[in-house]
Design an enzyme around this catalytic site. Structure first.
Site, PDB file in Angstrom:
ATOM      1  N   GLU A 297      25.187  56.712  -5.216  1.00 36.43           N
ATOM      2  CA  GLU A 297      24.298  57.859  -5.036  1.00 36.43           C
ATOM      3  C   GLU A 297      24.774  59.107  -5.758  1.00 36.43           C
ATOM      4  O   GLU A 297      23.958  59.936  -6.147  1.00 36.43           O
ATOM      5  CB  GLU A 297      24.037  58.154  -3.555  1.00 36.43           C
ATOM      6  CG  GLU A 297      25.209  58.688  -2.783  1.00 36.43           C
ATOM      7  CD  GLU A 297      24.874  58.975  -1.338  1.00 36.43           C
ATOM      8  OE1 GLU A 297      23.727  59.306  -1.038  1.00 36.43           O
ATOM      9  OE2 GLU A 297      25.779  58.881  -0.497  1.00 36.43           O
TER      10      GLU A 297
ATOM     11  N   TRP B 184       9.838  69.083  -2.707  1.00 34.88           N
ATOM     12  CA  TRP B 184      10.326  67.761  -3.140  1.00 34.88           C
ATOM     13  C   TRP B 184       9.071  66.933  -3.319  1.00 34.88           C
ATOM     14  O   TRP B 184       8.399  66.609  -2.336  1.00 34.88           O
ATOM     15  CB  TRP B 184      11.239  67.195  -2.058  1.00 34.88           C
ATOM     16  CG  TRP B 184      12.011  65.987  -2.439  1.00 34.88           C
ATOM     17  CD1 TRP B 184      13.183  65.935  -3.149  1.00 34.88           C
ATOM     18  CD2 TRP B 184      11.705  64.621  -2.102  1.00 34.88           C
ATOM     19  NE1 TRP B 184      13.617  64.636  -3.267  1.00 34.88           N
ATOM     20  CE2 TRP B 184      12.728  63.810  -2.639  1.00 34.88           C
ATOM     21  CE3 TRP B 184      10.664  64.013  -1.399  1.00 34.88           C
ATOM     22  CZ2 TRP B 184      12.738  62.425  -2.495  1.00 34.88           C
ATOM     23  CZ3 TRP B 184      10.679  62.630  -1.257  1.00 34.88           C
ATOM     24  CH2 TRP B 184      11.708  61.851  -1.807  1.00 34.88           C
TER      25      TRP B 184
ATOM     26  N   GLU C  42      29.402  51.167   2.603  1.00 30.62           N
ATOM     27  CA  GLU C  42      29.379  52.633   2.533  1.00 30.62           C
ATOM     28  C   GLU C  42      30.058  53.131   1.252  1.00 30.62           C
ATOM     29  O   GLU C  42      29.584  54.067   0.609  1.00 30.62           O
ATOM     30  CB  GLU C  42      30.043  53.204   3.796  1.00 30.62           C
ATOM     31  CG  GLU C  42      30.224  54.709   3.823  1.00 30.62           C
ATOM     32  CD  GLU C  42      28.930  55.502   3.705  1.00 30.62           C
ATOM     33  OE1 GLU C  42      27.830  54.929   3.806  1.00 30.62           O
ATOM     34  OE2 GLU C  42      29.033  56.724   3.485  1.00 30.62           O
TER      35      GLU C  42
ATOM     36  N   LYS D 267      28.159  55.392  -1.502  1.00 32.91           N
ATOM     37  CA  LYS D 267      28.671  56.694  -1.955  1.00 32.91           C
ATOM     38  C   LYS D 267      28.768  56.722  -3.469  1.00 32.91           C
ATOM     39  O   LYS D 267      28.354  57.665  -4.108  1.00 32.91           O
ATOM     40  CB  LYS D 267      30.049  56.883  -1.345  1.00 32.91           C
ATOM     41  CG  LYS D 267      30.448  58.014  -0.531  1.00 32.91           C
ATOM     42  CD  LYS D 267      29.685  58.749   0.467  1.00 32.91           C
ATOM     43  CE  LYS D 267      28.262  58.473   0.743  1.00 32.91           C
ATOM     44  NZ  LYS D 267      27.816  58.726   2.066  1.00 32.91           N
TER      45      LYS D 267
ATOM     46  N   HIS E 256      28.712  32.767  -2.734  1.00 32.44           N
ATOM     47  CA  HIS E 256      27.320  32.354  -2.515  1.00 32.44           C
ATOM     48  C   HIS E 256      26.366  33.082  -3.454  1.00 32.44           C
ATOM     49  O   HIS E 256      25.168  33.138  -3.194  1.00 32.44           O
ATOM     50  CB  HIS E 256      26.935  32.595  -1.051  1.00 32.44           C
ATOM     51  CG  HIS E 256      27.791  31.814  -0.094  1.00 32.44           C
ATOM     52  ND1 HIS E 256      27.659  30.465   0.077  1.00 32.44           N
ATOM     53  CD2 HIS E 256      28.829  32.198   0.686  1.00 32.44           C
ATOM     54  CE1 HIS E 256      28.565  30.046   0.944  1.00 32.44           C
ATOM     55  NE2 HIS E 256      29.292  31.076   1.327  1.00 32.44           N
TER      56      HIS E 256
ATOM     57  N   ASN F 148       5.655  71.389   4.644  1.00 36.04           N
ATOM     58  CA  ASN F 148       6.544  70.218   4.561  1.00 36.04           C
ATOM     59  C   ASN F 148       5.803  69.066   5.221  1.00 36.04           C
ATOM     60  O   ASN F 148       5.174  69.257   6.261  1.00 36.04           O
ATOM     61  CB  ASN F 148       7.834  70.437   5.358  1.00 36.04           C
ATOM     62  CG  ASN F 148       8.774  71.392   4.671  1.00 36.04           C
ATOM     63  OD1 ASN F 148       8.488  71.881   3.587  1.00 36.04           O
ATOM     64  ND2 ASN F 148       9.891  71.666   5.313  1.00 36.04           N
ATOM     65  N   GLY F 149       5.934  67.860   4.665  1.00 36.65           N
ATOM     66  CA  GLY F 149       5.273  66.703   5.279  1.00 36.65           C
ATOM     67  C   GLY F 149       4.186  66.159   4.370  1.00 36.65           C
ATOM     68  O   GLY F 149       4.112  66.504   3.185  1.00 36.65           O
TER      69      GLY F 149
ATOM     70  N   ARG G 173      19.053  70.398   0.694  1.00 30.33           N
ATOM     71  CA  ARG G 173      18.145  69.363   1.193  1.00 30.33           C
ATOM     72  C   ARG G 173      17.510  68.556   0.057  1.00 30.33           C
ATOM     73  O   ARG G 173      16.934  67.514   0.299  1.00 30.33           O
ATOM     74  CB  ARG G 173      17.036  70.015   2.036  1.00 30.33           C
ATOM     75  CG  ARG G 173      17.555  70.644   3.303  1.00 30.33           C
ATOM     76  CD  ARG G 173      16.531  71.551   3.911  1.00 30.33           C
ATOM     77  NE  ARG G 173      15.368  70.836   4.367  1.00 30.33           N
ATOM     78  CZ  ARG G 173      15.118  70.546   5.638  1.00 30.33           C
ATOM     79  NH1 ARG G 173      15.970  70.903   6.568  1.00 30.33           N
ATOM     80  NH2 ARG G 173      14.022  69.920   5.991  1.00 30.33           N
TER      81      ARG G 173
ATOM     82  N   LYS H  65      18.628  65.749   1.540  1.00 28.63           N
ATOM     83  CA  LYS H  65      19.598  65.686   2.628  1.00 28.63           C
ATOM     84  C   LYS H  65      18.948  65.205   3.909  1.00 28.63           C
ATOM     85  O   LYS H  65      19.508  64.406   4.638  1.00 28.63           O
ATOM     86  CB  LYS H  65      20.217  67.077   2.834  1.00 28.63           C
ATOM     87  CG  LYS H  65      21.275  67.141   3.930  1.00 28.63           C
ATOM     88  CD  LYS H  65      22.517  66.393   3.525  1.00 28.63           C
ATOM     89  CE  LYS H  65      23.579  66.357   4.611  1.00 28.63           C
ATOM     90  NZ  LYS H  65      24.563  65.292   4.357  1.00 28.63           N
TER      91      LYS H  65
ATOM     92  N   CYS I 136      11.581  69.014   1.400  1.00 33.16           N
ATOM     93  CA  CYS I 136      11.074  70.375   1.221  1.00 33.16           C
ATOM     94  C   CYS I 136      11.688  71.325   2.247  1.00 33.16           C
ATOM     95  O   CYS I 136      12.085  70.915   3.332  1.00 33.16           O
ATOM     96  CB  CYS I 136       9.570  70.392   1.432  1.00 33.16           C
ATOM     97  SG  CYS I 136       8.690  69.179   0.469  1.00 33.16           S
TER      98      CYS I 136
END
Ligand code: F6R
Length: 609
Positions: free
Chosen positions: A489, A74, A482, A486, A505, A98-99, A27, A604, A2
């Site tokens: 996502e 969000w 990584e 990338k 394995h 926010n939170g 964000r 973000k 948010c």
């Protein structure tokens, strides 16, 4: 996550608020809202989806005012909808938050008993009603605000306005970042400095459990128990332009291309012949790392992958045992802390809730000192750590971390050299050779970027694919992780990174003709082992995409697509081989038509756990 923007001025603030929200879009969010006081009335407009929907609604319906608050939400409590979007109103009050208020259900039942009615499913509506309830018996809104905040459990960044007092804007912070922006005859509040760069570069950072009271010409800050606090003003070195897309199609693309410059910036003023200047790590002296016997690194996501690479370098160059852990795991277990241990956090934003909580936990454990590797000056991690090594990536807007990651890697390499030197663990020759290599890094990064077109052509072959594997060995294993992160996502193609030696394995069972396998295979000490793993994959019919160096002997056949990248010093390979993987993910996402800069469900800066 948010975003919050608030303003009090002697001019209409609605455009300032909307522009601020646009700057917080990166964000991640699912709905947005604005509320201004006009003629002693609260005028509130909310929309689902993008900020542009809110802008259109404000254009049509109007939302003028000299004071106002705005929010991008969000969803945490309740689905994304206009009703659940912020601001939430109770009587004369409007609040953005926010939170997460953890005890909201209990407070809601108590308020329902007292006659309050709720429209939304949110914890925020409960909080604004709680403040309203206390206002009925308090001397003023500041008192009521304090009482309410002392009753809630959880995290909050808040901005509050009262239609009966259009000359005051209230803000508070606990566990969710909030900054105050100082203008001339006007003041602002936001969850991120980027939101306010068009109107000011002067900021006050609120600390945990602080309340701010803003008028057009005054800012008073108190602790939650009412004690006044003196705050210092910090000038930001970012400017409004730092968040423009320039000629690039996406922020992510621009940020990939900025890497030669951001790596150069991360080196700037830090190399002095064969020495790394002590100022590279804010707060240290020439003996700081001398007695360190163990290192614990904690981070999330891409920053965690940087930590995994850092482990290889730190152990090799300092001889100090280094452990790396995901922050959301570290914070909930009883870690054994060795004597003289250094605690390192890595974070682009400096506000990631789990990383911050781990640092706070570490401060109660017996770590000698804490150090953060961070991209945002003034962020919570920076303010709460003993030492800081700033990555100089500049503002990173694309949700997928790119230049922040490569500058984190470079910072970890510099740190390993600094610690290695203080502990006499690294010879003059090795130190000299590595620094010589490091000086070539920005130019080499530029060379790696020139493979963009070739990689774009390869990306077409991933179209329609559902799953991929990324393989690497040694220090390139975290780079495979990584690369997979990338790709998944931003393109939504399922991708897993594996240490190539682990293939037999389990994951080898997945391999068939439909499965593209990406191998990160620069010429290094483990290349022969990796070539054997490549053969195992080839034998099972998979299509291979091998990112290798020009002189490496990878069999050329119709099943294999080899990208021959420039020869480069082994120590730089993790940084440089990240670049083609970023480009691959980027082009796959563009081909798949996803929202590259704001992929679905992602934020973000993850300021809730
Ligand atoms: C992935 C990505 C995330 C972040 C993670 C930690 O591209 O960006 O995985 O790395 O959310 O964020 P910071 O580094 O801000 O702590």
């Amino acid at each position: 996550m948010c975003g919050i923007v608030g303003a009090i001025a002697q001019r209409n603030v609605s455009q300032i608020l909307l522009e601020g929200l646009s700057r917080l879009e990166y964000r991640g969010y699912d709905s947005a809202g604005i509320c201004c006081i006009n003629n002693q009335e609260l005028r509130c407009i909310k929309t689902t989806g993008k900020v542009k929907n809110l802008k259109e609604a404000v254009k049509e319906q109007g939302c003028p005012g000299f004071i106002g608050i705005a929010h991008t939400r969000w969803a945490t409590h309740g689905v994304p909808s206009e009703t659940n979007a912020h601001p939430h109103i109770c009587g004369n009050l409007a609040l953005v938050h926010n939170g997460i208020i953890e005890n909201f259900a209990e407070l809601k039942s108590q308020l329902i008993e007292k006659g309050y009615e709720f429209k939304s499913q949110t914890d925020t509506e409960v909080l604004v009603c709680l403040i309203h309830y206390h206002l009925q018996t308090s001397a003023n809104l500041l008192e009521a605000f304090k009482i309410a905040l002392n009753e809630v459990k959880g995290s909050f960044g808040l901005a509050l306005i009262d239609k009966n007092d259009p000359n005051t804007l209230y803000a508070a912070r606990s566990g969710s970042p909030l900054i105050i922006g100082l203008g001339i005859g006007e003041n602002f509040v936001a969850s991120d400095t980027l939101a306010l760069l068009p109107v000011t570069r002067r900021f006050i950072y609120l600390e945990e459990n602080e309340i701010a009271v803003l008028t057009t010409d005054k800012i008073d800050v108190y602790t939650l128990d009412g004690t006044p606090v003196e705050k210092s003003v910090v000038e930001s070195d970012l400017d409004a332009e730092s968040i423009s897309k320039g000629n690039f199609r996406h922020y992510m693309q621009k940020e990939i291309y900025e890497q030669p410059q951001s790596l150069q910036n991360t080196l700037l003023g830090r190399l002095n012949g064969d020495d790394i200047s002590l100022e590279t790590v804010v707060g240290i002296d020439k003996d700081t790392f001398k007695d360190i016997k163990a290192i614990q690194i904690v981070a999330c996501g891409t920053s965690y992958h940087a930590g995994l690479v850092g482990k290889y370098w730190l152990e090799e160059l300092t001889g100090i045992a280094t452990n790396v852990e995901i922050a959301s795991e570290y914070r909930y277990r009883k870690a054994v802390v060795q004597d003289n241990s250094l605690f390192i956090t890595i974070s682009q934003s400096g506000e990631t809730a789990d990383t911050l909580a781990s640092l706070r936990l570490a401060k109660q454990q017996k770590y000698k000192k804490s150090l953060c590797i961070c991209n945002v000056n003034g962020s919570s991690l920076v303010r709460e750590s003993d030492y800081t090594l700033f990555t100089k990536a500049g503002a990173e807007i694309g949700v997928a971390s790119t230049k922040a990651f490569t500058t984190q890697l470079l910072s970890l390499l510099l740190l390993a050299l600094l610690i290695g030197r203080q502990n006499n663990a690294i010879s003059d020759t090795q130190n000299h050779e590595i620094l010589e290599a490091v000086r070539k890094l920005p130019a080499l990064a530029q060379e790696f970027l020139s493979y963009d077109k070739e990689i774009e052509d390869i990306a077409c072959q991933f179209s329609g694919k559902r799953h991929t594997l990324f393989l690497g060995r040694g220090v390139m294993f975290p780079i495979a992780l990584e690369g997979a992160l990338k790709l998944k996502e931003i393109s939504y193609i399922h991708a897993e990174g594996y240490a190539a030696g682990e293939l037999k394995h389990g994951p080898i069972a997945l391999i068939d003709k439909e499965m593209p396998v990406v191998v990160v295979a620069p010429d290094n000490a483990l290349i022969d082992k990796l070539i054997s793993n490549i053969e195992e994959v080839r034998a099972r019919g998979a299509r291979l995409y091998v990112f290798s160096t020009q002189d490496t002997l990878i069999k050329d056949d119709p099943q294999t697509c080899k990208v021959s990248l420039p020869m480069c010093p082994e120590i730089l390979q993790p940084i440089l081989f990240t670049i083609p993987l970023q480009l691959l993910a980027y082009h796959c996402a563009v081909i798949n038509g996803t929202d590259v800069d704001q992929p679905r469900n992602l934020a973000k800066s993850v300021t809730v756990e």
